[in-house]
Design a protein around this motif. Structure first.
Motif, PDB file in Angstrom:
ATOM      1  N   GLN A 250       0.824  -1.205   0.000  1.00  0.00           N
ATOM      2  CA  GLN A 250       0.000   0.000   0.000  1.00  0.00           C
ATOM      3  C   GLN A 250       0.862   1.261   0.000  1.00  0.00           C
ATOM      4  OE1 GLN A 250      -3.034   0.156   3.036  1.00  0.00           O
ATOM      5  NE2 GLN A 250      -3.230   2.366   2.915  1.00  0.00           N
ATOM      6  N   ASN A 251       1.900   1.258   0.808  1.00  0.00           N
ATOM      7  CA  ASN A 251       2.740   2.450   0.951  1.00  0.00           C
ATOM      8  C   ASN A 251       3.660   2.680  -0.246  1.00  0.00           C
ATOM      9  OD1 ASN A 251       1.621   2.909   3.486  1.00  0.00           O
ATOM     10  ND2 ASN A 251       3.221   1.762   4.546  1.00  0.00           N
ATOM     11  N   ASN A 252       3.842   1.650  -1.067  1.00  0.00           N
ATOM     12  CA  ASN A 252       4.800   1.750  -2.170  1.00  0.00           C
ATOM     13  C   ASN A 252       4.174   1.431  -3.521  1.00  0.00           C
ATOM     14  OD1 ASN A 252       7.740   2.038  -0.855  1.00  0.00           O
ATOM     15  ND2 ASN A 252       6.518   0.673   0.431  1.00  0.00           N
ATOM     16  N   GLY A 269      -1.833  -7.200  -6.561  1.00  0.00           N
ATOM     17  CA  GLY A 269      -3.284  -7.121  -6.425  1.00  0.00           C
ATOM     18  C   GLY A 269      -3.888  -8.424  -5.935  1.00  0.00           C
ATOM     19  N   VAL A 270      -3.419  -9.542  -6.464  1.00  0.00           N
ATOM     20  CA  VAL A 270      -3.929 -10.848  -6.046  1.00  0.00           C
ATOM     21  C   VAL A 270      -3.636 -11.105  -4.569  1.00  0.00           C
ATOM     22  CG1 VAL A 270      -3.681 -13.352  -6.388  1.00  0.00           C
ATOM     23  CG2 VAL A 270      -3.869 -11.837  -8.366  1.00  0.00           C
ATOM     24  N   VAL A 283      -5.979  -2.873  -4.985  1.00  0.00           N
ATOM     25  CA  VAL A 283      -6.566  -3.800  -5.963  1.00  0.00           C
ATOM     26  C   VAL A 283      -7.045  -3.024  -7.184  1.00  0.00           C
ATOM     27  CG1 VAL A 283      -8.439  -5.437  -6.396  1.00  0.00           C
ATOM     28  CG2 VAL A 283      -7.227  -5.490  -4.207  1.00  0.00           C
ATOM     29  N   ALA A 284      -7.757  -1.930  -6.951  1.00  0.00           N
ATOM     30  CA  ALA A 284      -8.259  -1.112  -8.065  1.00  0.00           C
ATOM     31  C   ALA A 284      -7.117  -0.538  -8.886  1.00  0.00           C
ATOM     32  CB  ALA A 284      -9.149   0.002  -7.527  1.00  0.00           C
ATOM     33  N   ARG A 285      -6.061  -0.070  -8.209  1.00  0.00           N
ATOM     34  CA  ARG A 285      -4.909   0.470  -8.942  1.00  0.00           C
ATOM     35  C   ARG A 285      -4.288  -0.591  -9.837  1.00  0.00           C
ATOM     36  NH1 ARG A 285      -1.672   4.618  -7.037  1.00  0.00           N
ATOM     37  NH2 ARG A 285      -0.504   4.228  -8.960  1.00  0.00           N
ATOM     38  N   ASP A 288      -6.692  -1.474 -12.799  1.00  0.00           N
ATOM     39  CA  ASP A 288      -6.680  -0.417 -13.823  1.00  0.00           C
ATOM     40  C   ASP A 288      -5.428  -0.504 -14.688  1.00  0.00           C
ATOM     41  OD1 ASP A 288      -9.090   0.541 -12.942  1.00  0.00           O
ATOM     42  OD2 ASP A 288      -8.258   2.221 -11.800  1.00  0.00           O
ATOM     43  N   HIS A 289      -4.292  -0.726 -14.028  1.00  0.00           N
ATOM     44  CA  HIS A 289      -3.041  -0.818 -14.787  1.00  0.00           C
ATOM     45  C   HIS A 289      -3.063  -2.023 -15.720  1.00  0.00           C
ATOM     46  CE1 HIS A 289       1.250  -0.716 -15.712  1.00  0.00           C
ATOM     47  NE2 HIS A 289       1.222  -2.028 -15.534  1.00  0.00           N
ATOM     48  N   ILE A 290      -3.463  -3.178 -15.186  1.00  0.00           N
ATOM     49  CA  ILE A 290      -3.445  -4.406 -15.981  1.00  0.00           C
ATOM     50  C   ILE A 290      -4.395  -4.300 -17.170  1.00  0.00           C
ATOM     51  CG2 ILE A 290      -4.132  -6.833 -15.931  1.00  0.00           C
ATOM     52  CD1 ILE A 290      -1.313  -6.251 -14.814  1.00  0.00           C
ATOM     53  N   ILE A 291      -5.562  -3.720 -16.971  1.00  0.00           N
ATOM     54  CA  ILE A 291      -6.510  -3.538 -18.080  1.00  0.00           C
ATOM     55  C   ILE A 291      -5.873  -2.689 -19.188  1.00  0.00           C
ATOM     56  CG2 ILE A 291      -8.676  -2.408 -18.739  1.00  0.00           C
ATOM     57  CD1 ILE A 291      -9.789  -3.339 -16.006  1.00  0.00           C
TER      58      ILE A 291
END
Length: 356
Positions: A250-252, A269-270, A283-285, A288-291
């Motif tokens: 989370q912090n990085n 994310g997993v 998870v959302a970040r 979004d990146h993977i999509i």
């Protein structure tokens, strides 16, 4: 009044904002499945197994059993070759040298070869016996020459190799796999020792000194603590136990997205999904990146060099698929292939089912 009514009409006609990313996530997930599944049985056996095993653990669908059966054949053959001669030191030394040579000649391979020099036989015990033995165990069987393999593993102490800084800097994720596989097979208890050594090598207050390659190795190692503890997506993990990892992610997260690779970002994310933190912002970040990385022509994430290849790309795309799946449904252990009557006549010969 007319202007107010017009605004209301426009707002009603628009889809809810929360539906847009959800639709995009589901569509992206479907694209990945539609790319791989029609050609699944054209892929190499271990690649089929990797995909099918994970899809079974996500869905519990029996349509993926055949992929797991193919994987069982592959690993049983390899394990029989290694385990049945695991009391022959000349054989072990020879096979270890072959396995080290097969690591390759790239920068990472050279670092691994250099790190493993003091313990060349380590790769035999860890990457042959533990790797294949744990997979056969997960599929519901004692591996070939099981007693001989287990005794060999108990007689070989992994501690020095798994706690060596050079090994951690070049094998972080793999070492996490090995120590949890040892626990799974009851061949040794190394988790605490490896965790302590990892935290010392990759102390958070030393992050500014990490190169891009070493930062990626740290993150990759951390995700595999969680993956290995989940027995590779068979059960949830304790968010409290792995708070040190989840808080670090989370912090990085900005640095993770900027300095690591698509497969590692998906793994981050997993990790939260396995901890049942489905709505966590990380998870959302990652989603979004993977999509954004899915190529619209090939409908998959290409290699870093832009290469399209289903076999070599399966690993990163399977991780992306798990991330986009959301993993909120129950996870399915195994599969215990011995429990499926339709497979009984197709199992490899000589395997004994584990006690129920």
């Amino acid at each position: 009044m007319k202007s107010i009514n017009l605004i209301i009409l426009i707002l009603i006609s628009l889809p809810a904002c929360s539906q847009l990313p959800e639709n995009k996530r589901v569509q992206s997930l479907q694209k990945l499945q539609q790319t791989f599944e029609p050609k699944l049985y054209q892929l190499p056996p271990r690649i089929q197994g990797h995909y099918g095993l994970r899809m079974f653990r996500l869905s519990g669908k029996e349509e993926y059993l055949q992929s797991s059966l193919i994987d069982l054949y592959s690993v049983t053959d390899a394990q029989r070759f290694y385990a049945c001669s695991s009391d022959d030191q000349a054989f072990i030394k020879h096979q270890a040298n072959i396995m080290i040579d097969q690591l390759g000649n790239g920068p990472r391979a050279r670092a691994r070869k250099k790190a493993i020099q003091p313990w060349p036989e380590f790769i035999f015990y860890a990457d042959a016996l533990l790797r294949y033995g744990s997979r056969i165990d997960a599929l519901g069987f004692y591996s070939p020459c099981h007693s001989k393999m287990l005794q060999a593993l108990k007689d070989y102490d992994l501690t020095e190799a798994i706690t060596d800084p050079a090994m951690i800097k070049s094998w972080a994720a793999q070492l996490a796999n090995y120590v949890y596989w040892s626990e799974q097979l009851n061949s040794g208890d190394y988790i605490a020792a490896y965790t302590k050594a990892f935290k010392n090598v990759y102390a958070d207050d030393k992050d500014s000194n990490l190169s891009k390659r070493q930062f990626k190795n740290k993150i990759y190692g951390m995700t595999h603590f969680i993956f290995a503890a989940s027995h590779y997506y068979q059960k949830r993990i304790s968010a409290k136990e792995f708070k040190w990892i989840l808080d670090y992610f989370q912090n990085n997260i900005d640095r993770i997205i900027n300095e690591t690779s698509n497969d590692v970002i998906a793994e981050v994310g997993v990790s939260f999904l396995l901890a049942e933190q489905y709505q966590h912002p990380v998870v959302a970040r990652c989603q979004d990146h993977i999509i954004s990385q899915i190529d619209p022509h090939y409908n998959m994430i290409l290699s870093p060099s832009g290469r399209f290849d289903l076999a070599s790309g399966e690993h990163r795309n399977m991780l992306a698929l798990m991330l986009l799946n959301g993993m909120q449904s129950p996870l399915h252990p195994g599969p215990n292939l011995a429990s499926y009557s339709q497979l009984a006549s197709y199992l490899p010969k000589g395997l004994q089912p584990l006690p129920k």
